[in-house]
Design a protein around this motif. Structure first.
Motif, PDB file in Angstrom:
ATOM      1  N   GLY A 224       0.102 -64.597  46.967  1.00  0.00           N
ATOM      2  CA  GLY A 224      -0.073 -64.967  45.567  1.00  0.00           C
ATOM      3  C   GLY A 224      -1.110 -64.083  44.912  1.00  0.00           C
ATOM      4  N   MET A 225      -0.906 -63.805  43.631  1.00  0.00           N
ATOM      5  CA  MET A 225      -1.816 -62.933  42.893  1.00  0.00           C
ATOM      6  C   MET A 225      -1.850 -63.411  41.451  1.00  0.00           C
ATOM      7  N   MET A 226      -3.038 -63.676  40.943  1.00  0.00           N
ATOM      8  CA  MET A 226      -3.167 -64.235  39.598  1.00  0.00           C
ATOM      9  C   MET A 226      -4.404 -63.703  38.909  1.00  0.00           C
ATOM     10  N   LEU A 247      -4.748 -52.034  43.926  1.00  0.00           N
ATOM     11  CA  LEU A 247      -3.711 -51.026  44.165  1.00  0.00           C
ATOM     12  C   LEU A 247      -2.664 -51.622  45.083  1.00  0.00           C
ATOM     13  N   ILE A 248      -1.414 -51.590  44.642  1.00  0.00           N
ATOM     14  CA  ILE A 248      -0.294 -52.060  45.449  1.00  0.00           C
ATOM     15  C   ILE A 248       0.368 -50.849  46.081  1.00  0.00           C
ATOM     16  N   ALA A 249       0.319 -50.778  47.408  1.00  0.00           N
ATOM     17  CA  ALA A 249       0.826 -49.609  48.138  1.00  0.00           C
ATOM     18  C   ALA A 249       1.676 -50.070  49.311  1.00  0.00           C
ATOM     19  N   THR A 250       2.677 -50.899  49.012  1.00  0.00           N
ATOM     20  CA  THR A 250       3.473 -51.552  50.048  1.00  0.00           C
ATOM     21  C   THR A 250       4.842 -50.912  50.277  1.00  0.00           C
ATOM     22  N   ASN A 251       5.269 -50.011  49.395  1.00  0.00           N
ATOM     23  CA  ASN A 251       6.485 -49.214  49.579  1.00  0.00           C
ATOM     24  C   ASN A 251       7.696 -50.071  49.990  1.00  0.00           C
ATOM     25  N   TYR A 253       8.168 -52.188  52.219  1.00  0.00           N
ATOM     26  CA  TYR A 253       7.864 -53.523  52.724  1.00  0.00           C
ATOM     27  C   TYR A 253       7.325 -54.440  51.623  1.00  0.00           C
ATOM     28  N   SER A 254       7.514 -54.035  50.376  1.00  0.00           N
ATOM     29  CA  SER A 254       7.023 -54.817  49.246  1.00  0.00           C
ATOM     30  C   SER A 254       7.726 -56.166  49.143  1.00  0.00           C
ATOM     31  N   ARG A 255       6.981 -57.158  48.676  1.00  0.00           N
ATOM     32  CA  ARG A 255       7.585 -58.435  48.282  1.00  0.00           C
ATOM     33  C   ARG A 255       8.174 -58.289  46.887  1.00  0.00           C
ATOM     34  N   GLU A 256       9.205 -59.070  46.625  1.00  0.00           N
ATOM     35  CA  GLU A 256       9.849 -59.016  45.318  1.00  0.00           C
ATOM     36  C   GLU A 256       8.992 -59.639  44.215  1.00  0.00           C
ATOM     37  N   ASP A 257       7.970 -60.411  44.592  1.00  0.00           N
ATOM     38  CA  ASP A 257       7.173 -61.118  43.595  1.00  0.00           C
ATOM     39  C   ASP A 257       5.715 -60.687  43.564  1.00  0.00           C
ATOM     40  N   LEU A 258       5.394 -59.550  44.188  1.00  0.00           N
ATOM     41  CA  LEU A 258       3.984 -59.172  44.267  1.00  0.00           C
ATOM     42  C   LEU A 258       3.798 -57.741  43.756  1.00  0.00           C
ATOM     43  N   PRO A 259       3.640 -57.627  42.444  1.00  0.00           N
ATOM     44  CA  PRO A 259       3.769 -58.665  41.421  1.00  0.00           C
ATOM     45  C   PRO A 259       5.222 -58.835  40.997  1.00  0.00           C
ATOM     46  N   GLY A 260       5.475 -59.766  40.088  1.00  0.00           N
ATOM     47  CA  GLY A 260       6.842 -59.990  39.636  1.00  0.00           C
ATOM     48  C   GLY A 260       7.460 -58.752  39.015  1.00  0.00           C
ATOM     49  N   GLY A 370       0.839 -45.269  39.158  1.00  0.00           N
ATOM     50  CA  GLY A 370       0.175 -45.520  37.886  1.00  0.00           C
ATOM     51  C   GLY A 370      -0.048 -46.995  37.657  1.00  0.00           C
ATOM     52  N   PRO A 371      -0.432 -47.356  36.448  1.00  0.00           N
ATOM     53  CA  PRO A 371      -0.711 -48.768  36.138  1.00  0.00           C
ATOM     54  C   PRO A 371       0.548 -49.624  36.178  1.00  0.00           C
ATOM     55  N   VAL A 372       0.387 -50.865  36.539  1.00  0.00           N
ATOM     56  CA  VAL A 372       1.473 -51.841  36.458  1.00  0.00           C
ATOM     57  C   VAL A 372       1.483 -52.408  35.045  1.00  0.00           C
ATOM     58  N   PRO A 373       2.580 -52.291  34.321  1.00  0.00           N
ATOM     59  CA  PRO A 373       2.613 -52.746  32.920  1.00  0.00           C
ATOM     60  C   PRO A 373       2.254 -54.222  32.782  1.00  0.00           C
ATOM     61  N   GLY A 374       1.418 -54.503  31.808  1.00  0.00           N
ATOM     62  CA  GLY A 374       1.048 -55.883  31.505  1.00  0.00           C
ATOM     63  C   GLY A 374       0.057 -56.505  32.456  1.00  0.00           C
ATOM     64  N   MET A 375      -0.486 -55.721  33.396  1.00  0.00           N
ATOM     65  CA  MET A 375      -1.435 -56.261  34.360  1.00  0.00           C
ATOM     66  C   MET A 375      -2.667 -55.343  34.384  1.00  0.00           C
ATOM     67  N   GLU A 376      -3.595 -55.606  33.506  1.00  0.00           N
ATOM     68  CA  GLU A 376      -4.782 -54.775  33.356  1.00  0.00           C
ATOM     69  C   GLU A 376      -5.531 -54.654  34.680  1.00  0.00           C
ATOM     70  N   GLY A 377      -5.769 -53.421  35.105  1.00  0.00           N
ATOM     71  CA  GLY A 377      -6.527 -53.194  36.328  1.00  0.00           C
ATOM     72  C   GLY A 377      -5.693 -53.170  37.590  1.00  0.00           C
ATOM     73  N   VAL A 378      -4.354 -53.307  37.474  1.00  0.00           N
ATOM     74  CA  VAL A 378      -3.481 -53.276  38.643  1.00  0.00           C
ATOM     75  C   VAL A 378      -2.671 -51.983  38.612  1.00  0.00           C
ATOM     76  N   PHE A 379      -2.609 -51.324  39.765  1.00  0.00           N
ATOM     77  CA  PHE A 379      -1.928 -50.044  39.901  1.00  0.00           C
ATOM     78  C   PHE A 379      -0.938 -50.132  41.061  1.00  0.00           C
ATOM     79  N   ALA A 380       0.023 -49.219  41.041  1.00  0.00           N
ATOM     80  CA  ALA A 380       1.003 -49.140  42.133  1.00  0.00           C
ATOM     81  C   ALA A 380       1.175 -47.683  42.537  1.00  0.00           C
ATOM     82  N   ALA A 381       1.444 -47.481  43.820  1.00  0.00           N
ATOM     83  CA  ALA A 381       1.766 -46.154  44.348  1.00  0.00           C
ATOM     84  C   ALA A 381       2.800 -46.350  45.445  1.00  0.00           C
TER      85      ALA A 381
END
Length: 451
Positions: A224-226, A247-251, A253-260, A370-381
């Motif tokens: 969970g992430m909020m 930073l989300i770097a799960t490639n 093995y990512s969950r479908e909801d982390l983040p949505g 880069g940044p995850v849209p709509g989630m200030e301070g969250v990035f993905a690679a």
């Protein structure tokens, strides 16, 4: 089946796979799970090449960094891939990239790929990581005459777009490169890239991140992430982690909801690998294969293979649709049949270990960093398209600079090709079914194996 993952639970079993890599390295003691409540400047989800490289750089910049992984550092694709430190990262052709993004952006992405390989080589040296680095250069082998003609045309494309001059090798010259001409009709040699032991590299990165000051936790799947004030709150089975940035770097093995936001944008694909027993010199000569360079073929459902330092032969291929044991057994049987067709002198050779893992495609067929849209301070690679050893490593290193500076536009060292947000795939609930149809069509396009 867990609705938050695309494949069966077996694909996400946190135990180490029975891979050649895990069998030939001294696995470190497990890093303990996140327990209780913790606070950090930056949370990194995923302890693979991208996450560990980012953690290492962020910690060097004086930020507190906590890395959490559902299993252990290096457990995922970073510790079980074929060990090809090479150019790549996208499934788009060079011409497609040039048309979609323009020549300057295409050239910048190509330059990034070369720099990514050099970055890994430098990291191995500066961190003292002994990862069994092999010879520079990678062969792309034409699986039929028309494919070699396409390589010749592609060389012209590389010259026109990138001012590069890759070496073309006609079929009659393959033997001089230690390559058996059976089933191959010529090759293109890219001098950039080298093979390595992927798990030794991943574990070395983990040690380097810890030495820089990052804290690593295994067996800590984030469920969970909020939002949490000016930052984010992440929940694991035994703990809570608060961070200003993530930073989300799960490639794959990512969950479908982390983040949505991520749901439906990725297409994890199963790749199967096996390693034979050591081949004798006579056996290698009988097949006419003595090169230790990385090699792959021009099939859409590609094969990738290389002779390891201890003379075992590693062979990998795509094509699986299920992580169930019987399905994987059928896939590995098929891979052995493909080896026998391509390397008939080794038909029936003993296979010591076989394993599988998840590569990752995106809806744009290009990586995203880069940044995850709509989630200030969250990035993905993520989204390395089966070529993440180099690309993920340099991306993690560079996105750390952007994270440290607080957001988008503060750092321009990542190419535009990786900046466009991947669209959701059509009808994401049916991705695996569509993948099966795609595999069948690509197999027909690739044509039969050599006899």
């Amino acid at each position: 089946m867990d609705p938050m993952h695309l494949y069966e639970p077996e694909a996400y079993d946190p135990r180490w796979p029975d891979s050649h890599w895990a069998a030939t390295v001294e696995l470190p003691p497990p890093v303990g799970p996140l327990t209780g409540e913790s606070r950090t400047d930056v949370a990194v989800i995923g302890a693979g090449y991208a996450g560990l490289s980012a953690a290492r750089e962020l910690a060097r910049r004086g930020l507190s960094v906590t890395v959490v992984d559902a299993a252990q550092p290096g457990w995922g694709a970073s510790g079980r891939n074929g060990g090809f430190c090479c150019m790549g990262g996208s499934k788009l052709s060079d011409a497609q990239i040039a048309r979609r993004f323009g020549l300057p952006a295409a050239r910048a992405f190509r330059r990034f790929q070369r720099e990514a390989v050099e970055h890994v080589a430098e990291t191995l040296q500066t961190e003292g990581i002994d990862a069994d680095q092999g010879p520079w250069g990678e062969y792309l082998l034409a699986h039929r005459p028309s494919a070699y003609r396409a390589l010749v045309a592609g060389a012209t494309e590389l010259r026109d777009i990138y001012d590069e001059a890759p070496r073309l090798i006609p079929r009659e010259e393959l033997a001089g490169h230690g390559i058996s001409p059976h089933g191959f009709h010529g090759a293109m040699l890219n001098p950039v890239g080298f093979p390595l032991h992927p798990l030794k590299y991943a574990l070395g990165l983990a040690r380097a991140a810890q030495a820089a000051g990052a804290v690593l936790h295994g067996d800590s799947a984030v469920t969970g992430m909020m939002p949490d004030g000016t930052g984010w709150r992440m929940v694991t089975a035994q703990g809570v982690l608060r961070a200003r940035r993530v930073l989300i770097a799960t490639n794959g093995y990512s969950r479908e909801d982390l983040p949505g936001w991520i749901g439906g944008r990725l297409m994890p694909v199963i790749s199967a690998i096996f390693v034979t027993r050591p081949l004798t010199e006579a056996e290698r000569d009988a097949q006419g294969w003595t090169t230790r360079n990385m090699s792959f073929d021009t099939r859409d459902l590609l094969h990738y293979f290389r002779l390891l330092p201890d003379n075992r032969f590693m062979f990998g291929m795509r094509g699986g649709l299920s992580a169930r044991p019987r399905a994987l057994e059928r896939l590995h049987d098929e891979a052995e049949q493909h080896l026998a067709a391509l390397f008939p002198a080794w038909a029936g050779i003993e296979v010591e270990r076989h394993w599988s893992g998840l590569a990752c495609l995106t809806g744009s067929l290009a990586p995203y960093a880069g940044p995850v849209p709509g989630m200030e301070g969250v990035f993905a690679a993520l989204g390395w398209h089966g070529n993440g050893v180099a690309a993920a490593s340099l991306t993690g290193h560079r996105i750390a600079s952007e994270i440290a500076q607080g957001g988008a536009g503060k750092d321009a060292t990542l190419p535009e090709v990786m900046r466009r947000i991947p669209p959701r795939l059509p009808f994401p609930a049916f991705r695996r079914r569509a993948l099966g149809v795609t595999y069948r069509l690509l197999s027909l396009k690739d044509g039969p194996l050599p006899r």
